[in-house]
Write an enzyme that holds these catalytic residues in place. Structure first.
Site, mmCIF file in Angstrom:
data_model
loop_
_atom_site.group_PDB
_atom_site.id
_atom_site.type_symbol
_atom_site.label_atom_id
_atom_site.label_comp_id
_atom_site.label_asym_id
_atom_site.label_seq_id
_atom_site.Cartn_x
_atom_site.Cartn_y
_atom_site.Cartn_z
ATOM 1 N N HIS A 1 -46.029 19.055 17.587
ATOM 2 C CA HIS A 1 -45.105 19.011 18.719
ATOM 3 C C HIS A 1 -44.594 17.625 19.078
ATOM 4 O O HIS A 1 -43.782 17.488 19.997
ATOM 5 C CB HIS A 1 -45.770 19.646 19.948
ATOM 6 C CG HIS A 1 -47.076 19.012 20.327
ATOM 7 N ND1 HIS A 1 -47.757 19.367 21.470
ATOM 8 C CD2 HIS A 1 -47.847 18.054 19.730
ATOM 9 C CE1 HIS A 1 -48.870 18.659 21.566
ATOM 10 N NE2 HIS A 1 -48.944 17.863 20.514
ATOM 11 N N HIS A 2 -45.051 16.573 18.384
ATOM 12 C CA HIS A 2 -44.541 15.224 18.644
ATOM 13 C C HIS A 2 -43.378 14.857 17.725
ATOM 14 O O HIS A 2 -42.852 13.745 17.825
ATOM 15 C CB HIS A 2 -45.652 14.186 18.470
ATOM 16 C CG HIS A 2 -46.810 14.369 19.402
ATOM 17 N ND1 HIS A 2 -46.644 14.559 20.754
ATOM 18 C CD2 HIS A 2 -48.146 14.400 19.179
ATOM 19 C CE1 HIS A 2 -47.838 14.700 21.320
ATOM 20 N NE2 HIS A 2 -48.763 14.613 20.384
ATOM 21 N N ALA A 3 -42.991 15.762 16.834
ATOM 22 C CA ALA A 3 -41.849 15.506 15.969
ATOM 23 C C ALA A 3 -40.562 15.800 16.729
ATOM 24 O O ALA A 3 -40.360 16.906 17.236
ATOM 25 C CB ALA A 3 -41.931 16.365 14.716
ATOM 26 N N ASP B 1 -43.786 16.638 23.587
ATOM 27 C CA ASP B 1 -42.555 15.908 23.886
ATOM 28 C C ASP B 1 -41.435 16.213 22.905
ATOM 29 O O ASP B 1 -40.270 16.349 23.291
ATOM 30 C CB ASP B 1 -42.833 14.400 23.955
ATOM 31 C CG ASP B 1 -43.466 13.847 22.684
ATOM 32 O OD1 ASP B 1 -44.163 14.596 21.967
ATOM 33 O OD2 ASP B 1 -43.274 12.641 22.408
#
Length: 295
Positions: free
Chosen positions: A115-117, A158
């Site tokens: 989910h940080h990509a 993010d």
């Protein structure tokens, strides 16, 4: 219940690297003796799935092993050929798990939750956003019209938030540590931020109202990022949840999915406990509970 895995595509890490790559294999081994699960290796993601949610130039540079030193450092993994195969399998696993979840009610990935990509760059051990790619494909194919992302990893989702910002078809919810990575937070549709040291009672008291908001959007599938790095034993977590608290957390999510008839695709997310067996045990109970409650 079908579980996709990608641990055969191992990434060689330098001595002392903080990412516990062995957790993927250990989790599959722990669940492998349970006859209620079927296992398939994650297929490689198609380039068109990546391009639905990522900039073409970034996708092409990564696939050609041409990321610059700053991009590689931001991701946090060495720029080796195995990173490409591992990444493609992980994204492909979630894309396929979403399709299976629509048919069978639930499916899982023993990886993913990256989910940080973001659209134009990777970050925090995440190259491409598997949840975003899987959700976008379902929407583009017309198989669903509304998607919800329930991200309970201790680190804010993010990248998922920025990719779907302004898209009314996708509701993003993240419950995370206020003072943890990423230190510059983005805006999900709904964010719950907890202080360092938050224990299970406070955490669990906040979830029902948040989940009510999520399901009020009438999603036709939920992507559950079920990271277990909120454990008190986690080296990177900063919260203080016990395994029983995480089990109660999972129960809240799966109960809402079951009673509303919403399929759920589960991704593994983060976990960095010392020893890593605490992470593996906590993650295993998530998939076992899903099999009994939703399948």
């Amino acid at each position: 219940m079908l579980l996709y895995y990608c641990d055969p595509y191992d990434i060689p890490l330098p001595t002392g690297h903080k990412f516990p790559m062995e957790k993927y294999r250990l989790l599959r081994e722990q669940l492998g003796g349970n006859s209620g699960f079927r296992f398939e290796i994650g297929p490689f993601a198609q380039t068109e799935d990546l391009l639905r949610v990522h900039e073409q130039a970034y996708v092409e540079r990564f696939l050609a092993a041409q990321l610059d030193a700053q991009e590689v450092r931001r991701i946090g993994f060495p720029n080796v050929p195995q990173l490409i195969t591992r990444t493609l399998s992980s994204v492909g696993a979630t894309v396929e798990a979403a399709q299976v979840a629509l048919r069978e009610g639930v499916a899982g990935v023993l990886a993913g939750g990256t989910h940080h990509a973001h659209r134009t760059f990777g970050s925090g051990f995440c190259v491409f956003n598997d949840i975003a790619a899987a959700a976008a494909r379902l929407l583009d194919e017309g198989k669903v019209e509304r998607v919800a992302v329930v991200d309970l990893d201790v680190h804010q989702g993010d990248g998922t938030a920025t990719i779907f910002a302004g898209d009314p078809r996708v509701f993003t919810f993240s419950a995370h540590g206020r003072h943890n990575f990423p230190f510059r937070k983005e805006q999900s549709n709904l964010d719950l931020a907890f202080e360092n040291g938050t224990e299970g009672e406070e955490y669990l008291a906040a979830l029902p109202a948040a989940l009510e908001q999520v399901f009020a959007t009438r999603p036709q599938i939920v992507f559950y990022q079920a990271g277990v790095d909120a454990l008190a034993t986690d080296k990177l977590g900063k919260l203080a949840l016990a395994p029983a608290d995480l089990l109660a957390r999972d129960h809240l999510v799966f109960h809402e999915c079951r009673r509303r008839g919403v399929p759920v695709a589960i991704t593994l997310g983060g976990g960095y406990s010392d020893p890593i067996t605490h992470t593996v045990a906590a993650a295993a109970q998530t998939y076992k509970l899903a099999r009994t409650m939703v399948a």
